[in-house]
Design an enzyme around this catalytic site. Structure first.
Site: not given
Ligand code: NAD
Length: 363
Positions: A134, A219
């Site tokens: 990510k 996140y």
């Protein structure tokens, strides 16, 4: 900076329908039932060195088979430490020769964000499945090109959303989904850390695509999407900078709010300014539930208005990699698919758009 990152980093997920896609590469691997899938790590920086390679020693269905590095000095160190044969060591120029190496089933891309697309597409063309860190890439267009390349090559693509596999995050999602405390009304999510070295790639727009938001704000976004089980329809964001020189190219701190179709509201924040902001909180009609820390590699702590949530804390990277191996071997599509990565990048782009335009953005 690496210590603080390691100390803080994190997890989450949502249910995604299982789709049988059984690609050609999976069929080939299934012929060897008990085989561990061979992983090639691309980029031997902090995450590969301190988290992923050690986690590969704990996996049930994966093994570290190969490395790809642009730093010749690392070849010998890694070869000795992990018993990697010379024929399984590549650099960025020889990378495409991986196509002819049957020891390698999966390429794990652990490079700066803006290099994810190139190496995912080259991996797909080499006929290998791809696990990509990510954020998936720095633009929706590049994410779509990665999805298309993996589809064309009939290989699986997953994004390194390790939190989606932790028992703590799964419990947050269950509490929301089953309305244990009634319907969720408000979610707060925040993640940040104090960044060090002013010369690192994370502060260069061309390599990182953005600052704290791209790196760790993602996140908080994942946490909110997974707990709400919905996609946001409206976003308002503001940015603040205390050090315009260090953060000349990327964002230092961003706060944003999101509205969801059911009426759920989310307030989120991310920063490169301080350590300790690491939280996912959901307020419902009859109580609340939270993780704090929420996104660290371990030591997650859960609490509800009725008491503590305690669960085992398995290695998040080992769990994520074993799940991807299972997807490949069974033909199941990963819940942390390329499409899931693309959804986040589109929302992050809308957050930046709201900052630029100084007004709410409709999605
Ligand atoms: P890092 O800086 O420690 O390592 C980056 C690696 O890329 C190094 O080995 C470096 O040599 C190599 N590289 C190749 N070309 C480069 C270039 N042009 N400039 C800079 N480095 C180059 O970074 P990291 O912390 O290991 O992060 C790598 C990726 O992993 C990023 O996408 C990051 O977002 C992601 N990440 C994910 C988590 C997680 O918890 N899932 C945690 C940390 C990092």
């Amino acid at each position: 900076m690496q210590t603080s990152r390691r100390a803080f980093i994190h997890g989450i997920s949502r249910g995604v329908a299982c789709v049988s896609i059984l690609p050609v590469a999976a069929t080939r691997i299934m012929a060897q039932e008990n085989k561990k899938l061979g992983f090639a790590l691309v980029g031997l920086g902090s995450l590969s060195t301190n988290q992923i390679a050690p986690a590969l020693q704990k996996t049930k269905r994966c093994r570290l088979a190969a490395i790809v590095t642009g730093t010749p000095a690392k070849e010998k160190i890694w070869a000795e430490k992990y018993k990697i044969p010379q024929k399984n060591i590549y650099n960025y120029e020889t990378f495409d020769q991986i196509a002819g190496n049957p020891d390698i089933d999966v390429i794990y891309v652990v490079l700066p964000n803006a290099m994810h697309g190139e190496f995912t597409i080259r991996a797909a063309k080499a006929g290998k499945h791809v696990l990509c860190e990510k954020p998936m890439e720095v633009s929706a267009e590049k994410c779509q090109a990665m999805i298309d390349a993996c589809k064309a090559a009939k290989v699986q693509l997953a994004i390194g959303y390790r939190c989606q596999f932790t028992p703590h995050h799964l419990e947050m999602m269950r509490l929301a989904r089953e309305k244990t405390f009634g319907s969720v009304k408000l979610i707060e999510a925040s993640f940040g850390f104090r960044i060090g070295d002013p010369n690192q790639w994370r502060l260069k727009h061309a390599l990182a695509g953005g600052g704290a938001l791209m790196d760790v704000g993602i996140y908080a976004l994942q946490g909110v999407r997974c707990v709400s089980g919905e996609e946001p329809t409206e976003i308002s964001a503001t940015e603040t900078k205390t050090d315009p020189v260090k953060f000349k190219e990327v964002d230092e701190s961003i706060s944003w709010s999101m509205r969801f179709p059911s009426g759920v509201l989310a307030n989120c924040a991310t920063t490169y300014l301080v350590n300790g902001m690491n939280r996912l909180w959901a307020g419902a009609e009859n109580g609340w539930f939270q993780l704090d820390p929420a996104y660290s590699y371990g030591g997650l702590k859960g609490r509800t208005s009725k008491g503590e949530i305690e669960f085992p804390q398995p290695d998040q990277f080992a769990t994520e990699m074993d799940d991807f191996a299972d997807c490949i071997l069974s033909g199941r599509k990963s819940k942390v698919s390329g499409e899931e990565g693309l959804r986040d990048i589109k929302i992050l782009s809308a957050i930046y758009q709201s900052v630029r335009e100084g007004k709410a953005v409709q999605l």
